[in-house]
Structure formats: structure tokens, C-alpha cells
Scaffold this motif. Structure first.
Motif, PDB file in Angstrom:
ATOM      1  N   UNK A  13      29.866  27.546   7.471  1.00 24.16           N
ATOM      2  CA  UNK A  13      28.562  26.605   7.827  1.00 24.16           C
ATOM      3  C   UNK A  13      27.611  27.777   8.500  1.00 24.16           C
ATOM      4  N   UNK A  14      26.306  27.606   8.119  1.00 25.66           N
ATOM      5  CA  UNK A  14      25.576  28.569   8.811  1.00 25.66           C
ATOM      6  C   UNK A  14      24.483  27.872   9.584  1.00 25.66           C
ATOM      7  N   UNK A  15      24.804  27.971  10.801  1.00 30.05           N
ATOM      8  CA  UNK A  15      23.776  27.460  11.957  1.00 30.05           C
ATOM      9  C   UNK A  15      23.113  29.002  12.470  1.00 30.05           C
ATOM     10  N   UNK A  16      21.852  29.312  11.822  1.00 28.01           N
ATOM     11  CA  UNK A  16      21.331  30.764  12.081  1.00 28.01           C
ATOM     12  C   UNK A  16      21.108  30.882  13.780  1.00 28.01           C
ATOM     13  N   UNK A  17      21.448  32.161  13.992  1.00 25.69           N
ATOM     14  CA  UNK A  17      21.248  32.526  15.231  1.00 25.69           C
ATOM     15  C   UNK A  17      20.251  33.765  15.055  1.00 25.69           C
ATOM     16  N   UNK A  18      19.615  34.409  16.155  1.00 28.76           N
ATOM     17  CA  UNK A  18      18.669  35.209  16.343  1.00 28.76           C
ATOM     18  C   UNK A  18      19.161  36.559  15.861  1.00 28.76           C
ATOM     19  N   UNK A  19      20.707  36.953  15.932  1.00 30.43           N
ATOM     20  CA  UNK A  19      20.976  37.999  15.510  1.00 30.43           C
ATOM     21  C   UNK A  19      21.012  38.103  13.773  1.00 30.43           C
ATOM     22  N   UNK A  20      20.856  36.935  13.157  1.00 33.46           N
ATOM     23  CA  UNK A  20      20.746  37.003  11.650  1.00 33.46           C
ATOM     24  C   UNK A  20      19.170  37.521  11.438  1.00 33.46           C
ATOM     25  N   UNK A  21      18.359  37.485  12.507  1.00 36.56           N
ATOM     26  CA  UNK A  21      16.995  38.051  12.050  1.00 36.56           C
ATOM     27  C   UNK A  21      16.775  39.587  12.383  1.00 36.56           C
ATOM     28  N   UNK A  22      16.039  40.078  11.563  1.00 38.22           N
ATOM     29  CA  UNK A  22      15.609  39.737  10.248  1.00 38.22           C
ATOM     30  C   UNK A  22      16.303  39.817   9.017  1.00 38.22           C
ATOM     31  N   UNK A  23      17.489  40.282   9.426  1.00 37.59           N
ATOM     32  CA  UNK A  23      18.712  40.608   8.397  1.00 37.59           C
ATOM     33  C   UNK A  23      20.007  40.271   9.001  1.00 37.59           C
ATOM     34  N   UNK A  24      20.820  39.617   8.265  1.00 35.49           N
ATOM     35  CA  UNK A  24      21.992  39.204   8.999  1.00 35.49           C
ATOM     36  C   UNK A  24      23.252  40.113   8.620  1.00 35.49           C
ATOM     37  N   UNK A  84      21.165  38.345  21.588  1.00 34.39           N
ATOM     38  CA  UNK A  84      20.232  39.534  21.428  1.00 34.39           C
ATOM     39  C   UNK A  84      18.895  38.608  20.773  1.00 34.39           C
ATOM     40  N   UNK A  85      17.705  39.253  21.009  1.00 32.89           N
ATOM     41  CA  UNK A  85      16.506  38.790  20.407  1.00 32.89           C
ATOM     42  C   UNK A  85      16.431  39.069  18.969  1.00 32.89           C
ATOM     43  N   UNK A  86      17.332  39.876  18.335  1.00 29.71           N
ATOM     44  CA  UNK A  86      17.435  39.982  16.940  1.00 29.71           C
ATOM     45  C   UNK A  86      18.676  40.874  16.661  1.00 29.71           C
ATOM     46  N   UNK A  87      18.884  40.957  15.420  1.00 30.63           N
ATOM     47  CA  UNK A  87      19.966  41.714  14.872  1.00 30.63           C
ATOM     48  C   UNK A  87      19.982  43.092  15.616  1.00 30.63           C
ATOM     49  N   UNK A  88      21.198  43.368  16.422  1.00 30.16           N
ATOM     50  CA  UNK A  88      21.039  44.504  17.315  1.00 30.16           C
ATOM     51  C   UNK A  88      21.455  45.969  16.437  1.00 30.16           C
ATOM     52  N   UNK A  89      21.749  45.725  15.225  1.00 31.40           N
ATOM     53  CA  UNK A  89      22.353  46.993  14.615  1.00 31.40           C
ATOM     54  C   UNK A  89      21.163  47.097  13.496  1.00 31.40           C
TER      55      UNK A  89
END
Lengths: 683, 683
Positions: B637-648, A663-668
Motif C-alpha cells: 500500500x503506497x501512501x507516498x511520503x516526501x522521501x519518495x520525491x523525486x525518486x523513491x 526529510x524534505x525529499x529523498x535523502x539519498x
């Protein structure tokens, strides 16, 4: 005249309104033109279809005087590409043919038959002459289990032990393969147990006796009474509510899950829609539950995006570690030998699943090909366990406190398979955030060995287990479940990426730091690149779509978050391990191949391991930028403990497939908090 | 006269009845003579006690004109042996004294003060002159964060970037230690963020500026504006419900948990009783939630049996992997530097916890020693997630089907700590089967770095992270949580056992099998025997009581079932890793020592790593047959992904402490299935 003209006008207007209404429906409800709920190409075979298959086979190709027994009847999977084409455009594409794949023993020969259910014809009928035999049927197991009772030497053995024959029950055990080059008979050993005051037969083995049965006759072809060992006592083994004596407990206050507006999912036939997910749930006698065509709605793209084409437990491998003569061969393949679906049980409402669950029935075919219903085969329910989907409290802005919290609610699809003594609880869980979690819970009864010991201090030899109660030894064993995960991350063409986390030394004093880890991505090009024993190297494992990227340029992906890293400890040249070689690694990736469905091979009973995932993978095919399948093996090592006696509390493990730049960003982020308070209730 | 005699008789009878009633109460309710609910020796400090402490310190030992700031005020743990003696016999044993341990900065010197709350006196007051500094207070962070606004060079930097000063907010970051031998000042760097249309300040870093602040003045003592980088845009970063634009969703039907008869647990003060469990829940500014004296009722023994004397998250280590000048030192210790308890947030009913939850408040002391209430600090609730505690379906007895199922209901104690950007959800879960599960969920906001890049294709250097959105880089990092688990398995004297599962070859053709695994038990004698990096070797890890065995002779034990095996990847000579050396292994076992409480050492801010668990353990003490403490580190281990944006979305891991030959048999065999259906409700 005017009046009549007005009538005609009114009539015409009505007709026009109807036409408009029809066009409106046609435009806005394209679902009306999509396949009818009852005939999705991936639906399991119906009772009607089982009847058809039986009739077609019995009448057209096989002399009815011959002995025919059905060992497997399942859907012959439609070709994936054909199916996906048809699903994306059912109006102009040909629907895949509806076919069944049958393994039957006809006059003591294994036949592989493909039946076309549309044309009511046999498409192919081939005789299999290789190693191994098909699934055991229930009927032949029951027939075998009954033989000892009327077998004189067995009666003598029972009487010699001072036991009552009428309290003896028996079970059939597959015998494996231990290197013999002869073509063996279809044989099982029958092991017997003692009831006499309990229903927990597995806690009362009658040790020392082995009965070999030729399943095809059926007939006892070998008998051995090697040692006499006390049968563990009945007391304390019964698990029925009715048999428990006080003090009971601990006591609990009532607790239930309430959905005042009903469940939030729809089931049409076998297609489920819930929140942002849609998927198909099916069932197979060999492998049990199958999740297919799972895709998730993406608001940004205003469309469903594919995630999992098909996922299921492909095989189970349960090797015991007891080398005694009655035990060494116990290295079971619960799907390929006993049928993980055949062993499915009816779920108990309010106990196996919460009150808000809905149920689906399923059907298997008996040895005679006649369908048998399993009521409440699946349950589907929304789970709210009190977990938090996401939250944050912000105190960093002077004069303000911002708190936002969203509770987690997920959807669970559950089936339970009881393969003899063990109960496997198989859950597939869907989360709104895009995760698919698979969990398996192990409960039920141990296989215990009767021993002379009543206290651990008496034991001086290797006994291969833990003394759980007097005369009761819980044998060491493993459970491996190999999942077939045909992921289609936003399309069929995917790659497998190991994102290795590599410690990097900072040697040049360019930083006050001396080390950090960086991500070194490795795309698996051929199958051997993707065989992984977990625990050996820190890495994140991803399936990505190399053709599709997010706006900022990350490839769409899903990550496998695995549980405990447990692999087989048997040596690779051990016969059982050759047959279960698909557990040599926790991870394999193969190119999609319709025939590579059952990791333990098509004929697992007495197999030689020449048709396992490990053998297929030796071809070392290209897997980069292909339609690929991820195989993941999770394992449980079971050193039994007394808490597992007389019935073991559930032990769980699982894995999560989690979106990773999908997803482009957090889907929820935009999920609105619901009303989680209860309405007025009176008990 | 007669009348009067009758009166006297009636009166006497009444008095006798009262005496009998009193004796009856005395006999049958011994709880009346046990300590009052409000003064359990492990209870956290009360607001009244905070006041006492402040008064005692301000008035008796410290010149009131001096600058005193309280950095830590917590319970001075009673001596374990004294406490256990008193608990087992409160009538005849002396109650442990009620004392507080205080770390205060008095005139810029660190004091360690012990206050006796019974005698209202200072027991000891010592000056600490070693490495490292105490917890940062909120007040001094806020003071530091305000300084840049009025600092001319900073104002110039902001204006140069075209930003509005009134939309700038700042946060204080600990600076670690990178090998310098000088005694450093108590310094933090202040990093600033931009609001201007969002509350998600962490997604809008103003990169390139570093402000060094001497916390003791407080005063800016260093300033650097190194590079200009675009501030990531506000759009898409706000997570507040009120700021979301359609399409919202996905939509859900309402779901809630209902307990028509109320919750099934009792809370008296801080003591909780539920089902077969009783335990004490406490709270500390540094380490947050503390579970103590957890013991489980055993029907067979008709008594409670001890399991966990104390369990808590002792330290957190969060090293980032970004070597740029503004980032390399970000290697945080969330307990020792910021206070895992200080950072606790008030839970939101119906969102952070389900409807059937009950709440406990908590108190922390401000820098001035005055208590501050945290409402709804803990929630406690019964969880019914639809899981199955145990089940079996028996089809092996001809003519019968036996099905028994018991749903799982557990008790959860939850606290949430929001350390700046991250939210940690800390759950302790108790199961009737005897398991204690600890789970930690990570959610909240990432720390992102502002970068010039708007697309991954532009990146040609090592950027130490994932591009999550335009100009927004999610930095690689780890989270390690080190749990202190003072297990007392049916008593204080325990041993740590590695049950290694060892592949054993069968060389002598004594069996058709070529291999199996056997259990080779190894009791750790000294500390070095018990240091384990998980994933390296198949083993089951047990704490046993070597003095107490089941009837059939197995030592009472509990097993640690760990989650993913994640350890630190930094090199051991790296300064951050020297400070976080308690993460060199996932497992350590030490003998109980009252002072070995905080794995990162007492003074973690700018510590040199000379007071960590790793240093204590170098003494290599005897741990066999001792009162021992298990330290377990779980990691993400946190390799961030776009789903963590803007809030994980929450990512969870945890572990289970599961009875292993602790009970004679399955302790929940006799649990009666409850009524899991709902009463009549109207919404």
C-alpha cells in the motif's frame, strides 16, 4: 643588538603562531571539549566500575559475613532530560551522575541498591518483598545442575534406564507461576540430558524425571520419576564439523567482502559514526544490546536530527504448548529470567560476521560481582548484499535513455545471545536512506521431548508437537520479542498516529469508480488508543513530531513497517499469559517513564504479572504530544519440522523504522555511486 | 614384415583405445546424450525463432498486404506431463514439439496463432472476438505519444499554459473498463509531461488535459482541456548523478564482493546449477522471468528432488485511489497491458548487481516481429550478506565450549522491469537449506498529480494523496503482484494443507495451564477451501506430497512463509476490482491447467474480468491429491511520503518457500565452513 631583536621577533611570531593554532583548534574542533570517549553517560559499566560496586557494597552497607550474590548489575540510566540537556551543552550543564543499579540477594532477601560511582557511595538500598525473583545467575544454575548426580534416587533412575551417569548433563528451568497464593521458594526444575556420543544434549532428553532445586541452599527439595521413555539416539545429532561424515556439502566457491580502504565507520568508545548516522551502542546483562541516541545528518538542515533515543529487546516470551507434567510450565522469559545479555556469546570472526567486521568486547558481572569479559560481543560491519538502494531507467524521452542506479550499503550491529538451546541473532541495521531495521534470527537447538514413538502412524493421542526423528518430538511453541523503541522524531515531544486506510464507497455516481481507499488519521490521545493487534485493520503506523513540519506542511514522522503479524494465542486468563501480558497486543505506546524498562517486570522469575507493560498501561495516560515510547512485539510460531533437527536453520523476522515526511525529499538522491569493483587480488 | 606387423598391432591397439575411450565417455557422461544446452524445451524463443515465426506467418496464412502487428510472441508451453516424461527419459520418449504462441492484430482483428517451429507450420489460427485487447506494443505507444504535438487544440493548450512545445513528452495510459456494454475501440489516453530542465518527466505532469487516441489508426479521437494547474517546478527533480549539486553524500568507503576462484555456479544455456540446486531460467515478454524445474539434490536419496515446476509473476495490479477525471481510470495491469517482460531493462554491471554477477541476455519481438536484444537482462550472483545460516554455542557441558557457525551464502537471479515510471526489482533467491525466496523491490518514480497547492494547510478537499513538494501530489495507490507457483513437491501430485493454530482451552483442571494452541490440519479438497485472506486466522500454509513421507511418517512438504498481509481494499463490485479479482484473496490453489497462466486473463486491456483466476476458480475443482498451482498475491500500500520525491528509495517485500519435512533432517548440517577471508589485494 639587531640580531637579538630579530631573535625576539622570531620568538614572538612563533608564540603567536602557536596561540593562533590553539585558537584555530579550539574553534574548529569543538569535539575536543566534548566528553571524552571513555565516559559517555550511556556507556556500559566497565570492569573497574564493577570492582568499585562490589567493594562499595561489600564494605559499606553489608555485613561481609552475610551471603551476598549479585543477580543484576547495570547502569542506572541517567534521567533522559538531564542527559539530553548535557549532551546539547556539555560546557555549561551538569553532567548526569554515573550510577549503577544492582539487584542482589543478601541473606536470602532481594535488595535493590543504587550506587553512585562518582561519590563512591550507596544512594539507596531497598528490600523488595513483592512477587517474583531476579535473574538467575550462571553460578547457581551450574550448582543446581550438579546436584542430581550425587542424589541417590536420581542415580537409581539413571541406572534403571541403563544410562551412564558420567554422560548425563543437566540444565535449570524456571518454573513460572500457576496461581498459587503462597510465597514460593526460589526454585527451579533441573532437567537432564544424555551425551554419550554427541554434544547435542538437547536432542537427548532423559524424559520423565523432574528434580526440584531450591536455588538458595542449593538443595534438592523434590523429586519425581514418573515415566520411562527411550532416550533418543545420538546418531545424527552432532553438529560439529569434526563429526560429519561424507558426503559433505554442498560445495561452494570462496566468497568474501572486501573493503580495500578499510571500513567506513568510526568507533570511539561506544559511539559509532557511519555515513550520515551517529549512534551509541551499549550492553546490559538483562536486555543485551542497546542502541541509543541514533541521529541522522540532514544536509538541508546542516545538522544531525534525532530519531531513536533508545531501542532494545525489552523482553522475550517463549511459551511451549505441551501440557505434559514435565513441560506445561515451560513458558520462559529469556531476558527477565536468564538474562539476554548474560547469555551473549563471543562472535566467531569470519563466520558470525564477515571479514570487514570490527568487534567490541563486553563485560558482565558474575554472582560474586567480579567482571567477566565477553570478547567479540558485538560486531559492526558494512553490508553490501547486492541490493539496490534506488534506480530508474527512463525510456520515455524520445531519443534518450537515462539510467541511474545506486547500490544499497548499510551498517549492521550484531550480537548473538544463546539462551540455553536457542541462539538469537540480533541485528540493528542502519540505512543511508534513514531507515533503521531490526532483525532477529532464530537458530540453535530445539527443545525436544523424548517419546516412545518411532513413527507418526503410532501416535493416537495429542502429543503437542511433530515427530522429528525416532523418539524425538519437537514441541510447539512461540517466540515473542518485545522491542522498546523510545523514538524521538526530531525532538522528544511526539505523537502516535494510526493512518487507517478506509474503503470508501462512491455512492452518488460522481465517478465511474465505485470505491477507493482514503487515509483517515487518528492521533492516539491515551494509551488505550494505541493498543493494536496487527492484522485486524489496514493502517500505517507513524510516530510524528506534531510541532515540526516540512516546508509543504507534513509533520515529521517515522513509520513502523512491521513483519508478519503474530500475537500470542494463549487465553488472557492463562497464568503464563498474565505474566506475558505485554504480548496481548503487538503495539503499545506509553509515555516515557524511566522505570518502565522491562516489559515483563523487574522480577520475572515466578512473577504474578503485576508489573508488566500491560499493567503500567492500565493507567491509560496521555500520550499525545508527549515524550512517548513505542513497544513492538514480533513473534514466531514454531511448529517444528524435520529440517530443524538436529539443529535449526535460521528463521528471521524483523521490522523497519522508515522516515515518512521526516526529510524534505529523498535523502539519498545525492549519493554518488562508489567504485564497486575489486582491486587486484592474488589468493 | 615384422615391422609391418608391429605397425598393424600398434594401429589396432590405438583403435581399441579409442573405442574404449568412447565407451567410457558414453558410460560416464550420460549428459552427452541428453538434450543439447541450446534447445531445452523451456528455453525462451531465440532471435532465429522470432525470424521463423515472422516468415511463417507473413508468408503462409496472412495476405502480406494486410496490416499485421505482433502483440505477443512467446513460447507455447510444452504440455507439462509430456515434458516431464521426456526429461526423465530423453532417450526413449518423444521430445515435446517446439511451438510458439502468437497474438497478432491482423487487419484490426485479434488472432491467436500457434506456430510449430519444428515443422515450420501454423498449427492453428483463431480469431478472438471476446472482451479485452492484447498487450500494447511499444511502437504504437510511441506513435500515440507523438500525436498531441501536431494536434492544434493541444498546441493551444500548451501555449495557453505558457509552456514550450518542444519540452513536452507524452505517455500512453490504458483506460480500463467501467461497465459499458459497447465494444470499445482500442483506445488509450495520452498524458503529457514537461521536461524543461529535468529528465524526471513524471514529476512534471501537465494536468487537466486528456487526449484519447485510437491505437489502430493511430488518431486522436477525443480531447479535453478541463482545468489549468501549475506544472510543478523542475528544480530538485533531476536524479542524474551529473545534475547533483554539493553537498553530495554521505560518503562511503569502497566495498565489493570477491570470489577469487570465480562464481560457484554453472550456466549452460538457460540451465543453472549451483550448490545443491538446479533450475532453468527463462523469459517471457508478458510475465518476465520464469524459474522452472527447480530441484534440489538430496544426499540421503542421492538424487535431485523436484520443488518448483514453474514460478513467475503472473500479473500485477496497480489501482490508484484518485477519483478526479484524469485519474479515476488508472488501475493498471503491468503484465497484461504493458508487458512485464517487454518492460525489462538492461542491468548496469556493478550497480544493479555486484561484481561477482554473471549476465544473460534476452530477446523480445517488436511489433513487426523482428527480435530486439535486451543485453544483461538477468544477472545471477552468489550473495553473502554477512548472515548466518545456522549456529550454536553450547555452554551446557561442564568444562567445554562448543561453537559451530555456518555463514549463509545464497544464489540470486535478478531482473528489473521498468513499467513507465516504476522500477520493479524481481529477485529469486535459492538457499542451500532448501528455501526459495522471492523478493520484489519497488523503486523509480511516483505518478504524481499537479495541484494548485503549495502547502498542506491550503488543502480542504479530498485530494487522494500527500503533498510531496509544491504543486506535487503523490497519489495513494496499491501494488499487487500475483505469483504463479506450480510447486511439485517431490512429484506432481500434491495437496494444499492449512495447519490452523487453534487456541484450545483446558477446562477440566487436568493441567495448571488454562490454554495452549494445537495444530488442526485441514487439507483443501476443492478450490474454495484454499481461498485465503491473510491476517484473518493463524495458520501455516503447506503444499505436501500425500504419497511420500519421511522415515518417521511426516508427508514431504514445503511451507509458504508470507510477508505483510496486504489485500485489495476496493469493493468487489468495483469495475477495476472485477478485472483484478485475482487479488480478492492472497491465496488461491487451482489444479494445473496449461491455459491458466495469466491471472488477469489473456486480454487484460479493457477486460471485463471474465477470464481471471477468480473466474477459473469458480468451477471449484478438486485440488486434493492433484497437480496443483499455488497463487500468492503480495501487496504494497503506497501512501507516498516526501522521501519518495523525486525518486523513491526501494521498498521490498517477498515470501519464502521453505522445506517442511521435505528432508529427513537439516540439509545443511554437513556444510563445511568455507574460507571467508580475502586474499592479498592491492587497489
Amino acid at each position: 643588538m639587531l640580531e637579538s631583536f630579530k631573535d625576539i621577533c622570531v620568538h614572538l611570531l612563533r608564540v603567536m603562531a602557536l596561540i593562533l593554532k590553539f585558537l584555530f583548534l579550539l574553534y574548529f574542533f569543538p569535539i575536543l571539549s566534548s566528553p571524552h570517549q571513555d565516559d559517555h553517560p550511556l556507556d556500559p559499566l566497565t570492569p573497574l566500575e564493577f570492582d568499585q560496586i562490589r567493594t562499595i557494597i561489600k564494605s559499606s552497607h553489608v555485613n561481609p559475613t552475610l551471603n551476598v550474590s549479585f543477580h543484576y548489575i547495570g547502569l542506572d540510566d541517567p534521567d533522559k532530560h538531564t542527559l539530553l540537556s548535557w549532551l546539547s551543552n556539555p560546557a555549561t550543564t551538569t553532567k548526569p551522575p554515573r550510577r549503577a543499579f544492582i539487584i542482589a540477594r543478601v541473606n536470602h532477601t532481594t535488595h535493590e541498591i543504587v550506587v553512585d560511582l562518582t561519590s563512591h557511595s550507596i544512594v539507596s538500598n531497598q528490600i523488595y518483598t513483592g512477587h517474583g525473583y531476579p535473574l538467575l545467575t550462571f553460578e547457581e544454575q551450574i550448582a543446581a545442575d550438579m546436584l542430581p548426580r550425587s542424589y541417590a534416587p536420581f542415580r537409581t533412575s539413571i541406572s534403571k534406564r541403563g544410562l551412564k551417569l558420567e554422560e548425563v548433563v543437566c540444565g535449570s528451568f524456571t518454573v513460572g507461576w500457576y496461581g498459587s497464593k503462597d510465597k514460593p521458594k526460589r526454585v527451579v526444575t533441573v532437567m537432564c540430558y544424555y551425551l554419550d556420543g554427541t554434544v547435542n544434549l538437547y536432542m537427548r532428553p532423559i524424559e520423565g524425571i523432574t528434580v526440584w532445586v531450591d536455588l538458595e541452599k542449593p538443595k534438592i527439595i523434590g523429586y519425581r520419576d514418573r515415566i520411562m521413555v527411550p532416550v533418543p539416539k545420538a546418531s545424527g545429532t552432532d553438529y560439529r564439523e569434526s563429526e560429519q561424515k561424507p558426503p559433505l556439502g554442498p560445495k561452494m566457491n570462496r566468497i568474501t567482502v572486501l573493503q580495500p580502504d578499510g571500513p567506513g565507520f568510526d568507533i570511539e568508545g561506544h559511539a559509532v559514526r557511519w555515513a550520515n548516522w551517529k549512534f551509541h551502542v551499549s550492553f546490559d546483562a538483562r536486555i543485551g544490546p542497546i542502541i541509543a541516541l541514533a541521529s541522522i545528518y540532514d544536509h538541508e538542515k546542516n545538522d544531525y536530527r534525532s530519531v531513536l533515543y533508545r531501542g532494545y529487546v525489552s523482553e522475550l516470551f517463549v511459551p511451549y504448548m505441551d501440557l505434559t507434567q514435565e513441560w506445561y510450565y515451560r513458558t520462559f522469559f529469556d531476558a527477565g529470567e536468564y538474562g539476554f545479555g548474560l547469555s551473549a556469546t563471543s562472535l566467531e570472526p569470519l563466520r558470525d560476521c564477515p571479514e570487514n567486521a570490527r568487534y567490541l568486547d563486553g563485560y558482565i558481572a558474575g554472582q560474586d560481582g567480579i567482571s567477566v569479559k565477553i570478547a567479540n560481543l558485538f560486531c559492526i560491519f558494512e553490508r553490501y548484499s547486492g541490493d539496490i538502494m534506488w534506480r530508474h531507467t527512463e525510456l520515455g524521452i524520445p531519443g534518450r535513455v537515462v539510467t541511474e542506479v545506486r547500490p544499497e550499503v548499510s551498517l549492521v550491529v550484531r550480537m548473538v545471545s544463546t539462551v540455553g538451546n536457542y541462539d538469537y541473532i540480533v541485528d540493528w541495521e542502519f540505512k543511508r536512506g534513514g531507515s533503521i531495521k531490526a532483525t532477529v534470527g532464530l537458530t540453535g537447538l530445539l527443545e525436544v521431548r523424548g517419546v516412545k514413538y518411532t513413527h507418526a502412524d503410532q501416535i493416537e493421542e495429542e502429543v503437542y508437537g511433530t515427530l522429528l526423528a525416532e523418539n524425538t518430538l519437537g514441541a510447539h511453541h512461540d517466540h515473542f520479542l518485545t522491542y522498546h523503541l523510545d523514538l524521538d522524531i526530531d525532538g522528544e515531544t511526539n505523537s502516535f498516529v494510526k493512518a487507517n486506510l478506509q474503503t470508501t464507497k462512491v455512492a452518488d455516481n460522481s465517478s465511474p469508480r465505485k470505491s477507493y481507499w482514503k487515509v483517515v488519521r487518528e492521533t492516539a490521545k491515551i494509551e488505550s488508543d494505541a493498543r493494536i493487534r496487527l492484522g485486524s485493520k489496514p493502517a500505517q503506523l507513524l510516530i510524528v513530531n506534531p510541532h515540526k513540519k516540512t516546508k509543504v506542511g507534513n509533520p515529521f514522522g517515522y513509520r513502523l513497517i512491521h513483519g508478519a503479524s503474530v500475537g500470542s494465542l494463549l487465553s488472557e486468563d492463562d497464568y503464563a499469559q498474565i505474566r506475558g501480558a505485554f504480548t496481548n497486543y503487538n503495539i503499545w505506546v506509553t509515555p516515557y517513564n524511566k522505570s518502565e524498562k522491562w516489559a515483563g517486570g523487574r522480577y520475572t522469575d515466578q512473577s504474578h504479572g503485576d508489573d508488566t507493560l500491560a499493567m503500567w498501561s492500565l493507567r491509560n495516560r496521555d500520550i499525545e504530544n508527549k515524550d512517548i515510547v513505542l513497544w513492538y512485539t514480533l513473534g514466531f510460531r514454531h511448529v517444528p519440522c524435520q529440517e530443524d533437527f538436529p539443529l535449526m536453520p535460521t528463521l528471521s523476522d524483523g521490522f523497519e523504522l522508515r522516515p515518512n515526511n521526516f526529510f524534505e525529499s529523498n535523502p539519498v538522491l545525492k549519493v554518488r555511486p562508489q567504485d564497486y569493483s575489486s582491486p587486484n587480488c592474488s589468493s
